[in-house]
Design a protein around this motif. Structure first.
Motif, PDB file in Angstrom:
ATOM      1  N   ARG A 620       0.835  -1.184   0.000  1.00 56.25           N
ATOM      2  CA  ARG A 620       0.000   0.000   0.000  1.00 56.25           C
ATOM      3  C   ARG A 620       0.876   1.241   0.000  1.00 56.25           C
ATOM      4  O   ARG A 620       1.982   1.235   0.541  1.00 56.25           O
ATOM      5  N   PRO A 621       0.426   2.337  -0.606  1.00 52.85           N
ATOM      6  CA  PRO A 621       1.260   3.531  -0.754  1.00 52.85           C
ATOM      7  C   PRO A 621       1.783   4.090   0.553  1.00 52.85           C
ATOM      8  O   PRO A 621       2.854   4.655   0.598  1.00 52.85           O
ATOM      9  N   ALA A 622       1.021   3.942   1.620  1.00 46.36           N
ATOM     10  CA  ALA A 622       1.459   4.508   2.888  1.00 46.36           C
ATOM     11  C   ALA A 622       1.077   3.542   3.999  1.00 46.36           C
ATOM     12  O   ALA A 622       0.077   3.712   4.693  1.00 46.36           O
ATOM     13  N   ALA A 623       1.904   2.496   4.172  1.00 43.72           N
ATOM     14  CA  ALA A 623       1.558   1.424   5.081  1.00 43.72           C
ATOM     15  C   ALA A 623       1.388   1.910   6.517  1.00 43.72           C
ATOM     16  O   ALA A 623       0.635   1.358   7.300  1.00 43.72           O
ATOM     17  N   ALA A 624       2.145   2.971   6.880  1.00 44.80           N
ATOM     18  CA  ALA A 624       2.096   3.447   8.258  1.00 44.80           C
ATOM     19  C   ALA A 624       0.929   4.395   8.492  1.00 44.80           C
ATOM     20  O   ALA A 624       0.684   4.819   9.612  1.00 44.80           O
ATOM     21  N   SER A 625       0.217   4.760   7.452  1.00 45.48           N
ATOM     22  CA  SER A 625      -0.878   5.711   7.580  1.00 45.48           C
ATOM     23  C   SER A 625      -2.019   5.110   8.392  1.00 45.48           C
ATOM     24  O   SER A 625      -2.334   3.924   8.280  1.00 45.48           O
ATOM     25  N   ALA A 626      -2.667   5.968   9.171  1.00 46.04           N
ATOM     26  CA  ALA A 626      -3.794   5.518   9.984  1.00 46.04           C
ATOM     27  C   ALA A 626      -4.985   5.129   9.123  1.00 46.04           C
ATOM     28  O   ALA A 626      -5.880   4.425   9.587  1.00 46.04           O
ATOM     29  N   ILE A 627      -5.026   5.594   7.883  1.00 42.70           N
ATOM     30  CA  ILE A 627      -6.174   5.293   7.014  1.00 42.70           C
ATOM     31  C   ILE A 627      -5.798   4.357   5.874  1.00 42.70           C
ATOM     32  O   ILE A 627      -6.606   4.129   4.977  1.00 42.70           O
ATOM     33  N   SER A 628      -4.585   3.816   5.896  1.00 42.60           N
ATOM     34  CA  SER A 628      -4.169   2.904   4.833  1.00 42.60           C
ATOM     35  C   SER A 628      -5.097   1.700   4.771  1.00 42.60           C
ATOM     36  O   SER A 628      -5.389   1.056   5.777  1.00 42.60           O
ATOM     37  N   GLY A 629      -5.609   1.416   3.585  1.00 41.60           N
ATOM     38  CA  GLY A 629      -6.486   0.278   3.388  1.00 41.60           C
ATOM     39  C   GLY A 629      -7.936   0.522   3.728  1.00 41.60           C
ATOM     40  O   GLY A 629      -8.772  -0.360   3.520  1.00 41.60           O
ATOM     41  N   LYS A 630      -8.261   1.710   4.232  1.00 43.32           N
ATOM     42  CA  LYS A 630      -9.630   1.992   4.630  1.00 43.32           C
ATOM     43  C   LYS A 630     -10.441   2.591   3.475  1.00 43.32           C
ATOM     44  O   LYS A 630      -9.903   3.214   2.579  1.00 43.32           O
ATOM     45  N   SER A 631     -11.745   2.388   3.571  1.00 40.69           N
ATOM     46  CA  SER A 631     -12.676   2.935   2.577  1.00 40.69           C
ATOM     47  C   SER A 631     -13.267   4.222   3.139  1.00 40.69           C
ATOM     48  O   SER A 631     -13.856   4.219   4.220  1.00 40.69           O
ATOM     49  N   ILE A 632     -13.104   5.340   2.397  1.00 42.59           N
ATOM     50  CA  ILE A 632     -13.489   6.656   2.900  1.00 42.59           C
ATOM     51  C   ILE A 632     -14.505   7.303   1.965  1.00 42.59           C
ATOM     52  O   ILE A 632     -14.391   7.209   0.737  1.00 42.59           O
ATOM     53  N   VAL A 633     -15.483   7.978   2.562  1.00 40.82           N
ATOM     54  CA  VAL A 633     -16.460   8.765   1.805  1.00 40.82           C
ATOM     55  C   VAL A 633     -16.353  10.216   2.265  1.00 40.82           C
ATOM     56  O   VAL A 633     -16.340  10.494   3.469  1.00 40.82           O
ATOM     57  N   ILE A 686     -20.994   3.989  11.468  1.00 40.49           N
ATOM     58  CA  ILE A 686     -19.687   4.209  10.848  1.00 40.49           C
ATOM     59  C   ILE A 686     -19.058   5.473  11.426  1.00 40.49           C
ATOM     60  O   ILE A 686     -19.732   6.490  11.600  1.00 40.49           O
ATOM     61  N   GLU A 687     -17.761   5.400  11.709  1.00 41.99           N
ATOM     62  CA  GLU A 687     -17.050   6.541  12.282  1.00 41.99           C
ATOM     63  C   GLU A 687     -17.154   7.741  11.344  1.00 41.99           C
ATOM     64  O   GLU A 687     -16.907   7.635  10.140  1.00 41.99           O
ATOM     65  N   THR A 688     -17.513   8.897  11.902  1.00 41.03           N
ATOM     66  CA  THR A 688     -17.649  10.122  11.120  1.00 41.03           C
ATOM     67  C   THR A 688     -16.839  11.226  11.783  1.00 41.03           C
ATOM     68  O   THR A 688     -16.911  11.406  13.004  1.00 41.03           O
ATOM     69  N   ILE A 689     -16.039  11.946  10.974  1.00 44.68           N
ATOM     70  CA  ILE A 689     -15.230  13.042  11.495  1.00 44.68           C
ATOM     71  C   ILE A 689     -15.491  14.295  10.675  1.00 44.68           C
ATOM     72  O   ILE A 689     -15.985  14.224   9.543  1.00 44.68           O
ATOM     73  N   ASP A 690     -15.150  15.466  11.251  1.00 42.42           N
ATOM     74  CA  ASP A 690     -15.311  16.706  10.501  1.00 42.42           C
ATOM     75  C   ASP A 690     -14.029  17.012   9.737  1.00 42.42           C
ATOM     76  O   ASP A 690     -13.062  16.233   9.768  1.00 42.42           O
ATOM     77  N   GLU A 691     -13.998  18.167   9.072  1.00 45.05           N
ATOM     78  CA  GLU A 691     -12.848  18.477   8.221  1.00 45.05           C
ATOM     79  C   GLU A 691     -11.585  18.692   9.041  1.00 45.05           C
ATOM     80  O   GLU A 691     -10.487  18.335   8.600  1.00 45.05           O
ATOM     81  N   ASP A 692     -11.699  19.263  10.240  1.00 48.25           N
ATOM     82  CA  ASP A 692     -10.507  19.431  11.078  1.00 48.25           C
ATOM     83  C   ASP A 692      -9.896  18.078  11.427  1.00 48.25           C
ATOM     84  O   ASP A 692      -8.670  17.915  11.430  1.00 48.25           O
ATOM     85  N   GLY A 693     -10.755  17.123  11.687  1.00 48.06           N
ATOM     86  CA  GLY A 693     -10.257  15.776  11.968  1.00 48.06           C
ATOM     87  C   GLY A 693      -9.580  15.169  10.753  1.00 48.06           C
ATOM     88  O   GLY A 693      -8.552  14.491  10.865  1.00 48.06           O
ATOM     89  N   TRP A 694     -10.168  15.421   9.584  1.00 49.80           N
ATOM     90  CA  TRP A 694      -9.560  14.923   8.345  1.00 49.80           C
ATOM     91  C   TRP A 694      -8.199  15.570   8.105  1.00 49.80           C
ATOM     92  O   TRP A 694      -7.233  14.897   7.735  1.00 49.80           O
ATOM     93  N   MET A 695      -8.085  16.870   8.324  1.00 50.72           N
ATOM     94  CA  MET A 695      -6.816  17.555   8.109  1.00 50.72           C
ATOM     95  C   MET A 695      -5.741  16.995   9.028  1.00 50.72           C
ATOM     96  O   MET A 695      -4.569  16.867   8.643  1.00 50.72           O
ATOM     97  N   ALA A 696      -6.113  16.658  10.266  1.00 50.49           N
ATOM     98  CA  ALA A 696      -5.151  16.058  11.187  1.00 50.49           C
ATOM     99  C   ALA A 696      -4.685  14.703  10.662  1.00 50.49           C
ATOM    100  O   ALA A 696      -3.490  14.377  10.706  1.00 50.49           O
ATOM    101  N   LEU A 697      -5.624  13.896  10.146  1.00 49.37           N
ATOM    102  CA  LEU A 697      -5.251  12.606   9.557  1.00 49.37           C
ATOM    103  C   LEU A 697      -4.334  12.800   8.353  1.00 49.37           C
ATOM    104  O   LEU A 697      -3.343  12.082   8.174  1.00 49.37           O
ATOM    105  N   ALA A 698      -4.674  13.777   7.510  1.00 44.61           N
ATOM    106  CA  ALA A 698      -3.882  14.019   6.301  1.00 44.61           C
ATOM    107  C   ALA A 698      -2.456  14.447   6.646  1.00 44.61           C
ATOM    108  O   ALA A 698      -1.519  14.170   5.900  1.00 44.61           O
ATOM    109  N   ARG A 699      -2.301  15.139   7.792  1.00 41.26           N
ATOM    110  CA  ARG A 699      -0.960  15.553   8.224  1.00 41.26           C
ATOM    111  C   ARG A 699      -0.238  14.449   8.980  1.00 41.26           C
ATOM    112  O   ARG A 699       0.916  14.614   9.377  1.00 41.26           O
ATOM    113  N   GLY A 700      -0.920  13.327   9.193  1.00 41.78           N
ATOM    114  CA  GLY A 700      -0.295  12.220   9.907  1.00 41.78           C
ATOM    115  C   GLY A 700      -0.308  12.385  11.409  1.00 41.78           C
ATOM    116  O   GLY A 700       0.473  11.734  12.121  1.00 41.78           O
ATOM    117  N   GLU A 701      -1.174  13.245  11.927  1.00 40.88           N
ATOM    118  CA  GLU A 701      -1.224  13.488  13.377  1.00 40.88           C
ATOM    119  C   GLU A 701      -2.094  12.451  14.081  1.00 40.88           C
ATOM    120  O   GLU A 701      -2.993  11.877  13.509  1.00 40.88           O
TER     121      GLU A 701
END
Length: 701
Positions: A620-633, A686-701
């Motif tokens: 997978r492109p980012a094996a260490a990512s918290a969202i690697s392999g997950k299905s996101i909407v 299903i787990e739901t987050i807002d955009e701030d939560g998404w930005m934290a995930l995208a930064r790897g936080e």
């Protein structure tokens, strides 16, 4: 006159042209690398893929298993060692009209979320018609020079590169690791002098400066390269241990300071108007430059924005090649040949009296299908004013950067008095089986299936192609010969070749003991293969490289993929829904998969092959990512980045972005205005987050 606009193609015409594009690009690869007789330039090769991609974008369900849209360049020659590029050397998206350049700017702004009046600068520079080259310097010394090859792997031409005057062997003040990329070319004067020497010595003449430059750099004897005056323009970089600058233009200036030759016509432009103005200035100087260019390249200047924009599978989003116009020529049609493809399609090809069009010698042109030859489209409407095409006719060849050579007109005043209309065969020229044309299809297909040698050979050639198994020493010619000899009939036979015919091969003329050892060792190495390459190698209709990777990432292992496809039923059931839920996998592609696996003979052949292999799970492109392999909407409005950027970022982190919420969805990112999708996610827990939560995930936080 000229090509039919993609928007005007009907399904049958699109299918026919995609087949022709795939075949013509494959021929171009073989002509250049195997036969040392190039017919089209790298620039034209890239542009053919643009036409292919445009048709596929409008008709995604027609995408072929051997689609050229995921390819870059061509496989490295076996005469050189191979170099794996740390960062792929990609091709560029192309434009041919001013409106396409303006749309490029709009597309960039939409992606970045910029308003039309916000500043956005681009660089504009000539697109050199030469051979792409990568130069890796370590501690200031040239360590490796490699051609682009297929974009991922090129030829090691280090010794030859050291013979080029424009390429320094040592640098002062450079980063510890610096990979410089640019173009090897030959001036018009040097080209004329070289061909004069070739003619005097009774050797083959080069078709144009680009091929002369490429041939000069790809010499097994570096002294030959030293004798040939080739130049090098630096215009980009790959791996660097420290940033060169903050902008494209400043980075190019830094390369010049380090001792590389850069193009003096490179300019900074504030938006499309200045870009197009500079394009006009460069085009006006084209004939007096002293070297060949085939367009102008635009790049977003800010390197931070380049990073945000990222890449598609084969092209960067932040760059565009604006090509120069097409050229025309008249020549005589000598013959019409019928070729049979892997899927049984009968494709007519015009054999022409050689003619130079745009600096390239053209000997073949597409004739699309029997309707095109007869002077009508698939609906029966006249094309070329209803003029048919006959052997012996004088025909006008149209050759633009984004279209394979084709016949655009016929001179009826020069038609031989005894000419006869061309009779399209109703039987396969290879096996004699009936060739039928189904209702609504413009292509006539052989019904022979596996008994048709042409189809069998084409399938085997696809199997060993560079994007599939890419077995060193086992190319298209060897596969065809082994098939004719009865040594291999299906892919699984390749992996038992040594046990069955190793001794016979060692006795065969042209096969030394060492070459046989190398071939068998290469076959053994390919017993371990990534899942995506295995899926692509099967040659299933509509399943190209991109779709193969999507499927490999979705299912992970061969066992999971095989089970999913086997259990799926076309058009119904949860397995079918799961299959078409993958981004880029539509009903037509999925149906092709399911149908193939449901055919007993085809399935048995696949099973025999898999028994010979160890199939690797695709990393997978980012094996260490918290969202690697997950299905996101993503749903609702995103305010901190555009939807396109969010999707690209999620996929770069190894996630799968899907359009609808289901029980298999792992995460929903809900911005303001989220409606039914957020509600359904809540109902399913299903787990739901807002955009701030998404930005934290995208930064790897």
């Amino acid at each position: 006159m000229g090509r039919t606009a993609v928007e005007e193609l009907d399904e049958a015409e699109a299918k026919t042209e995609l087949a022709e594009l795939a075949r013509q690009l494959d021929r171009a690869n073989r002509a250049y690398h195997a036969e040392d007789s190039p017919e089209i330039s790298d620039a034209d090769y890239d542009a053919l893929k643009r036409r292919n991609a445009a048709i596929e974008a409008r008709f995604p369900f027609l995408k072929r298993a051997d689609s050229p849209s995921e390819q870059v360049g061509a496989a490295p020659s076996e005469g050189f060692g191979k170099v794996r590029h740390a960062r792929p050397m990609l091709s560029l998206d192309n434009a041919f009209e001013a409106d396409e350049v303006r749309e490029f700017d709009k597309r960039i702004r939409r992606y970045l979320g910029l308003m039309p009046d916000e500043p956005l600068r681009y660089t504009a520079e000539p697109k050199i018609d030469g051979l792409s080259l990568s130069l890796r310097y370590e501690s200031g010394r040239l360590a490796v020079a490699a051609t682009r090859g297929d974009g991922a792997e090129g030829e090691d031409v280090t010794r030859n590169a050291l013979m080029v005057a424009d390429i320094p062997d040592r640098l002062s003040g450079a980063p510890e690791v610096l990979e410089v990329r640019g173009e090897v070319y030959m001036s018009h004067v040097a080209f004329a002098e070289l061909n004069a020497r070739q003619e005097a010595a009774g050797r083959r003449l080069f078709a144009n400066p680009r091929n002369a430059a490429a041939g000069s750099l790809r010499q097994l004897d570096p002294e030959v390269t030293r004798e040939r005056p080739v130049g090098f323009f630096a215009y980009a970089w790959g791996t660097v241990s420290a940033a060169l600058a903050e902008t494209q233009m400043k980075a190019i200036e830094r390369l010049a300071e380090l001792g590389f030759r850069t193009n003096p016509l490179a300019r900074l432009c504030d938006g499309p108007d200045e870009m197009l103005a500079h394009y006009g200035e460069i085009e006006a100087q084209r004939a007096t430059l002293g070297y060949d260019i085939d367009g102008v390249v635009y790049k977003v200047d800010d390197l931070t924005l380049q990073s945000r924009l990222g890449y598609r599978s084969t092209t960067p989003r932040w760059a565009l090649a604006h090509k120069f116009p097409a050229e025309l020529a008249w020549t005589q049609l000598l013959a019409i040949d019928i070729q049979v493809g892997r899927t049984g399609a009968l494709s007519p090809v015009a054999r022409l009296k050689p003619v130079t069009v745009g600096g390239v010698v053209v000997q073949n042109a597409t004739l699309h299908n029997e309707d095109y030859i007869a002077g009508r489209d698939s609906s029966g409407n006249p094309i070329r004013d209803g003029k048919d095409i006959r052997v012996g006719d004088w025909v006008q060849i149209y050759r633009a950067g984004d279209v394979i050579p084709k016949i655009s007109d016929v001179d009826l005043t020069r038609r031989p008095v005894d000419s006869q209309p061309f009779s399209f065969p109703e039987a396969c020229p290879e096996c004699g089986s009936q060739a039928i044309r189904e209702a609504g299809d413009s292509v006539r297909r052989c019904t022979g299936g596996l008994i048709c040698p042409a189809q069998a050979v084409e399938r085997l050639r696809h199997f060993v192609s560079r994007a599939a198994f890419d077995i060193e020493g086992l190319g298209a010619k060897q596969v065809e010969q082994f098939y004719r000899d009865g040594w291999i009939a299906e892919p699984a036979d390749i992996f038992t070749l040594g046990a069955r015919y190793g001794d016979d091969l060692r006795q065969r003329q042209g096969w030394a003991k060492k070459s046989v050892q190398n071939l068998l060792a290469s076959i053994e190495r390919r017993r371990t293969i990534p899942l995506n390459r295995l899926i692509f190698s099967l040659g299933i209709r509509h399943v190209g490289e991109s779709a193969s990777m999507v499927l490999a990432r979705r299912y992970g292992t061969w066992e999971a993929f095989e089970q999913a496809v086997t259990q799926a039923q076309v058009g119904e059931g949860p397995e079918w829904a799961d299959l078409i839920d993958a981004d880029g996998v539509g009903p037509v592609l999925a149906a092709s998969l399911v149908t193939t696996f449901a055919q007993d003979e085809e399935r048995a052949s696949i099973d025999r092959l898999v028994k010979q292999l160890t199939v690797e799970e695709v990393a997978r492109p980012a094996a260490a990512s918290a969202i690697s392999g997950k299905s996101i909407v993503f749903t609702g409005t995103l305010e901190q980045m555009t939807r396109a950027e969010a999707k690209a970022r999620a996929e770069a982190l190894g996630a799968r972005v899907v359009g609808s919420v289901s029980a298999k969805t792992d995460l929903v990112v809900a911005g303001p205005g989220a409606g039914s999708k957020a509600k359904k996610a809540a109902e399913l827990g299903i787990e739901t987050i807002d955009e701030d939560g998404w930005m934290a995930l995208a930064r790897g936080e």
